[in-house]
Design a protein around this motif. Structure first.
Motif, mmCIF file in Angstrom:
data_model
loop_
_atom_site.group_PDB
_atom_site.id
_atom_site.type_symbol
_atom_site.label_atom_id
_atom_site.label_comp_id
_atom_site.label_asym_id
_atom_site.label_seq_id
_atom_site.Cartn_x
_atom_site.Cartn_y
_atom_site.Cartn_z
ATOM 1 N N ALA A 201 77.449 -31.403 9.394
ATOM 2 C CA ALA A 201 77.547 -32.873 10.094
ATOM 3 C C ALA A 201 78.545 -33.326 10.840
ATOM 4 C CB ALA A 201 76.941 -33.755 8.799
ATOM 5 N N ARG A 230 69.147 -32.531 10.880
ATOM 6 C CA ARG A 230 70.035 -33.103 9.731
ATOM 7 C C ARG A 230 68.966 -33.261 8.257
ATOM 8 N NH1 ARG A 230 74.157 -31.693 8.007
ATOM 9 N NH2 ARG A 230 73.601 -30.027 9.350
ATOM 10 N N LEU A 231 67.769 -33.841 8.617
ATOM 11 C CA LEU A 231 66.981 -34.259 7.513
ATOM 12 C C LEU A 231 66.504 -32.960 6.586
ATOM 13 C CD1 LEU A 231 64.925 -37.117 9.123
ATOM 14 C CD2 LEU A 231 66.788 -37.390 7.491
ATOM 15 N N PHE A 236 71.864 -32.381 3.539
ATOM 16 C CA PHE A 236 71.459 -33.622 3.388
ATOM 17 C C PHE A 236 70.728 -33.908 1.893
ATOM 18 C CE2 PHE A 236 67.462 -36.318 3.617
ATOM 19 C CZ PHE A 236 68.021 -37.694 3.904
#
Length: 252
Positions: A201, A230-231, A236
């Protein structure tokens, strides 16, 4: 590697220390090569969060070693100095610098590509290419006006007038101005802070920040794509689990 550039990795931070104080850390072809190699290696290592620059002695970096530069000038994109600048531009790990005394020429322009700069009160940034009948490099003709405005940038680039520490802080060229004894600890504190965060990230955040200026819709589209990716990431999932369990996340 050269003994004028000391490189070591401490956990997620790669430290690059310019160690040629008798020449105010002026850069040679061999030094450029060593630094570029180190940045490329850091970028390829997913455990690395930051590259930290420092200089030995009274000055951070006097720019090019003029004798070496005249004997072996850059002749193409694979030349060591241009390769060094390319690695700065393309780095997706955080770049951090603690700067004391004078940062001249490339020693100053490299800071425009650095994410966190800490200066001592005696620091001076010299974009003095015009005094050598040269033009700005490292995209400083574009980046410096973005920081200080066109009028002030014209004065700096067209006369070689130095940027002192207080102005650098006020215009966003530096994050902090601290005493000499606190410069390296303050800069490294930023590295420590981000070292516990999700590495992928962090890199993607920097990639977004490095994108060229574009309209809001294009930037939002790029952010949305990365955000949705990213989810689905393990990072995450770990962040959410840690939040629910009321513990610090562990990103390895």
């Amino acid at each position: 590697m050269t003994n004028h550039v000391q490189i070591n990795q401490q956990g997620p931070v790669v430290k690059i220390h310019l160690n040629r104080p008798e020449k105010k850390n002026a850069l040679t072809v061999e030094m450029y090569t060593a630094i570029a190699d180190a940045i490329e290696t850091a970028n390829a290592d997913t455990s690395v969060r930051a590259v930290f620059f420092s200089g030995e002695g009274e000055s951070f970096c006097a720019g090019n070693d003029l004798q070496d530069f005249m004997a072996r000038p850059p002749t193409g994109p694979d030349s060591p100095v241009l390769r060094f600048l390319k690695t700065l531009r393309e780095s997706d790990v955080a770049l951090i610098a603690a700067v004391q005394g004078k940062a001249v020429g490339v020693g100053a322009t490299m800071l425009l590509h650095t994410d966190h700069v800490v200066l001592t009160p005696d620091a001076e940034l010299h974009f003095n290419f015009i005094k050598m009948a040269l033009v700005p490099e490292a995209a400083s003709s574009m980046l410096l006006p973005q920081y200080v405005g066109r009028q002030r940038a014209a004065e700096i680039l067209m006369t070689g007038h130095p940027v002192l520490a207080d102005e650098a802080l006020a215009t966003g060229l530096a994050a902090h101005v601290v005493s000499p004894k606190d410069a390296m600890p303050t800069a490294l504190a930023f590295a420590d802070k981000i070292s516990t965060l999700a590495p992928a990230a962090l890199r993607e955040t920097k990639q977004l920040m490095q994108r060229p200026p574009e309209d809001l819709a294009a930037r939002m589209h790029a952010e949305n794509l990365m955000f949705m990716q990213r989810l689905g990431s393990p990072e995450f999932a770990e962040a959410v689990t840690a939040f629910m369990q009321k513990r610090p996340p562990n990103f390895g």
